[in-house]
Scaffold this motif. Structure first.
Motif, PDB file in Angstrom:
ATOM      1  N   ARG A   1       4.056  -2.828  10.249  1.00  0.00           N
ATOM      2  CA  ARG A   1       3.678  -2.877   8.828  1.00  0.00           C
ATOM      3  C   ARG A   1       3.603  -1.476   8.212  1.00  0.00           C
ATOM      4  N   ILE A   2       3.646  -0.446   9.035  1.00  0.00           N
ATOM      5  CA  ILE A   2       3.691   0.931   8.568  1.00  0.00           C
ATOM      6  C   ILE A   2       5.145   1.339   8.403  1.00  0.00           C
TER       7      ILE A   2
ATOM      8  N   VAL B   1       0.842  -1.197   0.000  1.00  0.00           N
ATOM      9  CA  VAL B   1       0.000   0.000   0.000  1.00  0.00           C
ATOM     10  C   VAL B   1       0.880   1.251   0.000  1.00  0.00           C
ATOM     11  N   TYR B   2       0.437   2.256  -0.742  1.00  0.00           N
ATOM     12  CA  TYR B   2       1.158   3.530  -0.765  1.00  0.00           C
ATOM     13  C   TYR B   2       0.187   4.662  -0.456  1.00  0.00           C
TER      14      TYR B   2
ATOM     15  N   CYS C   1       2.513  -1.081   4.410  1.00  0.00           N
ATOM     16  CA  CYS C   1       1.979   0.240   4.022  1.00  0.00           C
ATOM     17  C   CYS C   1       3.070   1.298   4.162  1.00  0.00           C
ATOM     18  N   TRP C   2       3.464   1.832   3.010  1.00  0.00           N
ATOM     19  CA  TRP C   2       4.410   2.947   2.999  1.00  0.00           C
ATOM     20  C   TRP C   2       3.619   4.260   3.039  1.00  0.00           C
ATOM     21  N   ILE C   3       4.031   5.138   3.933  1.00  0.00           N
ATOM     22  CA  ILE C   3       3.371   6.442   4.007  1.00  0.00           C
ATOM     23  C   ILE C   3       4.427   7.521   3.802  1.00  0.00           C
TER      24      ILE C   3
ATOM     25  N   ASN D   1      -3.220   1.982  -3.913  1.00  0.00           N
ATOM     26  CA  ASN D   1      -2.942   3.356  -3.508  1.00  0.00           C
ATOM     27  C   ASN D   1      -4.143   3.907  -2.748  1.00  0.00           C
TER      28      ASN D   1
ATOM     29  N   ILE E   1      -5.075   5.854   7.479  1.00  0.00           N
ATOM     30  CA  ILE E   1      -4.228   4.844   8.133  1.00  0.00           C
ATOM     31  C   ILE E   1      -5.078   3.834   8.900  1.00  0.00           C
TER      32      ILE E   1
ATOM     33  N   PHE F   1      -0.045  -7.185   4.746  1.00  0.00           N
ATOM     34  CA  PHE F   1       0.229  -5.988   3.937  1.00  0.00           C
ATOM     35  C   PHE F   1       1.428  -5.235   4.501  1.00  0.00           C
TER      36      PHE F   1
ATOM     37  N   ILE G   1      -6.578   1.188   6.790  1.00  0.00           N
ATOM     38  CA  ILE G   1      -5.644   0.135   6.387  1.00  0.00           C
ATOM     39  C   ILE G   1      -5.398  -0.825   7.546  1.00  0.00           C
TER      40      ILE G   1
END
Length: 503
Positions: free
Chosen positions: A59-60, A7-8, A35-37, A94, A22, A33, A25
């Motif tokens: 995961r973040i 995820v982006y 998740c890139w933030i 996304n 956030i 998953f 997600i």
């Protein structure tokens, strides 16, 4: 099948809303998953929020960009993702920093993908008014849609609406590796559409799940409501890109799909014009930018298109024309040139404009005619704009346009100036079309008579009689000369004209 979802989320000054995306997600029922933030150049507490969530859940993955770069996903993140993750599979999705996915978005989309062997899958969306949290509507299909082969042509109007945004979908990493996203960096407004179209282009099977699993929050001051010069260029790019997609995917753009794309383009420029006319720009700047819209080949083709939505197109063009003609800057000079060009494209030929003199309306119509030389275009309107002047009664549009400077002076009630303009053209030997010469001389006669300029009247009368003789209309010439036998029996010019009649 690899079930890891990558995820982006890209966030710019999103401290007030970022928690929503956030949390959506972290609440997913499918929990495999990463998740890139990206803190994309924010100057508020966005980065602090991202780091706090990263501490809470591994995961973040937080990272930061020094400046706000809307193309960071394509330029930096995707190459990083594709080079380092998912060699054996995986799925990318996304999410905007202010939107949210339903808790079962991952699970339902992944099941849908596996059941139908899809490479790209989309779902429906709920539209929410962000300031009030009021539900505005849903975009979703009545039943699931699977697209492959000829279906990309047959079902284009159905899936196109889900091919206009990067979010609300899952893309297999294998498809993204086949994509070329270089041209996606060329536009500001609509770059996400180019991303999705490129993914659909490289996918052999695409599906649209008939459920709404995404909430899109709409803001009055969002990018889509702000004017940017690059937005004008984006609308034609998106139109051409959709046509290129069909050509590469289906081998041709069918008549039905072309009609559909013209509908889409009409809606697009309608939105762009609305934003432009509400922008904090000078009237002149707005006129130049409107000109950019109407100079594009796509808008000119739209103006000639007769495949549907005629009332919508007529209404839009009418509203734009009304705005243009209500501006003081359009009554002369560059403003009138810009107006004429746009009105010519729209096929609008005004005969009366509030606050304009007849002379101004005539001049504008003449300039429109210059840009659309087809037979009959604007002729009736040109004649109508001069109809109040007895001096111009009965003259056709071609004559009025050819002698526009003289006609303009007459409409301005500057008859003496008009008379001198006629005489100057004769003195300079201006090449006048044969079919206009007689009416030209009669106009000189009528102006002279109205002004009671005897010498000028006699001058034009001699030219008129000479023309009648040249045209072998001897009876008419003889009748005209007879009126002068007693008035000027010894005038050498009249004597010479009588000799020519006897030769």
């Amino acid at each position: 099948m690899e079930k890891c979802v990558f995820v982006y989320i890209q966030a710019y000054n999103a401290e007030k809303v970022l928690h929503r995306s956030i949390e959506s997600i972290l609440s997913q029922t499918h929990d495999d998953f990463i998740c890139w933030i990206c803190n994309n150049g924010s100057n508020d507490k966005t980065m602090e929020i991202i780091e706090r969530y990263a501490l809470y859940d591994r995961r973040i993955i937080p990272f930061s960009n020094e400046r706000n770069d809307i193309h960071f996903l394509i330029k930096r993140f995707l190459p990083l993702l594709l080079n380092n993750y998912g060699n054996d599979g995986g799925w990318f999705c996304n999410l905007d920093a202010d939107d949210e996915y339903a808790p079962d978005f991952f699970k339902k989309i992944l099941v849908f993908i596996e059941e139908h062997n899809l490479e790209v899958a989309a779902c429906g969306h709920d539209f929410i008014d962000a300031p009030t949290n009021r539900f505005l509507g849903t975009r979703k299909l009545e039943q699931n849609l699977i697209v492959e082969g000829d279906g990309f042509n047959e079902h284009f109007p159905l899936y196109h609406q889900f091919m206009r945004t990067v979010w609300g979908k899952m893309y297999s990493l294998s498809v993204l590796r086949r994509c070329n996203f270089e041209n996606k960096k060329s536009i500001i407004y609509g770059s996400d559409t180019l991303f999705a179209v490129e993914a659909f282009r490289n996918a052999s099977r695409v599906g649209v799940l008939a459920e709404s699993l995404h909430k899109y929050y709409m803001y009055p001051k969002s990018v889509s409501q702000q004017f940017d010069d690059k937005r004008i260029a984006s609308d034609p790019i998106l139109f051409d890109n959709a046509c290129d997609f069909l050509l590469s995917k289906c081998g041709a753009v069918s008549h039905e799909n072309l009609n559909f794309l013209f509908h889409v383009y009409l809606n697009a420029i309608q939105d762009t014009m609305k934003v432009l006319l509400n922008a904090q720009l000078s009237v002149t700047d707005k006129l130049y930018r409107l000109q950019d819209i109407f100079q594009s080949q796509q808008t000119q083709k739209l103006a000639q298109w007769t495949g549907g939505a005629e009332e919508q197109k007529k209404m839009l063009f009418g509203q734009v024309a009304q705005w243009i003609l209500s501006q003081e800057e359009v009554r002369s000079g560059t403003g009138m040139e810009l107006a004429a060009e746009m009105l010519a494209t729209m096929g609008i030929y005004p005969t009366q404009i509030g606050g304009w003199q007849d002379s101004g309306v005539f001049l504008l119509l003449a300039k429109i005619k210059d840009r659309r030389m087809e037979m009959g275009i604007a002729d009736a309107q040109i004649v109508s704009s001069t109809s109040k002047s007895p001096l111009l009664a009965g003259l056709d549009a071609g004559f009025l346009i050819f002698f526009r400077d003289i006609v303009f002076s007459i409409l301005q009630q500057e008859e003496e100036k008009a008379l001198r303009q006629i005489e100057d053209k004769i003195a300079q030997g201006t090449d006048i079309p044969v079919e206009y010469i007689e009416a030209f001389l009669i106009l000189g006669l009528n102006l002279s008579a109205k002004l009671e300029y005897t010498d000028d009247y006699i001058y034009f009368k001699k030219l008129q009689i000479s023309l009648l003789i040249d045209l072998s209309r001897t009876d008419e010439a003889r009748d005209e000369l007879a009126d002068w036998d007693e008035i000027l029996p010894n005038d050498t010019d009249f004597i010479e004209l009588r000799k020519r009649l006897t030769q």
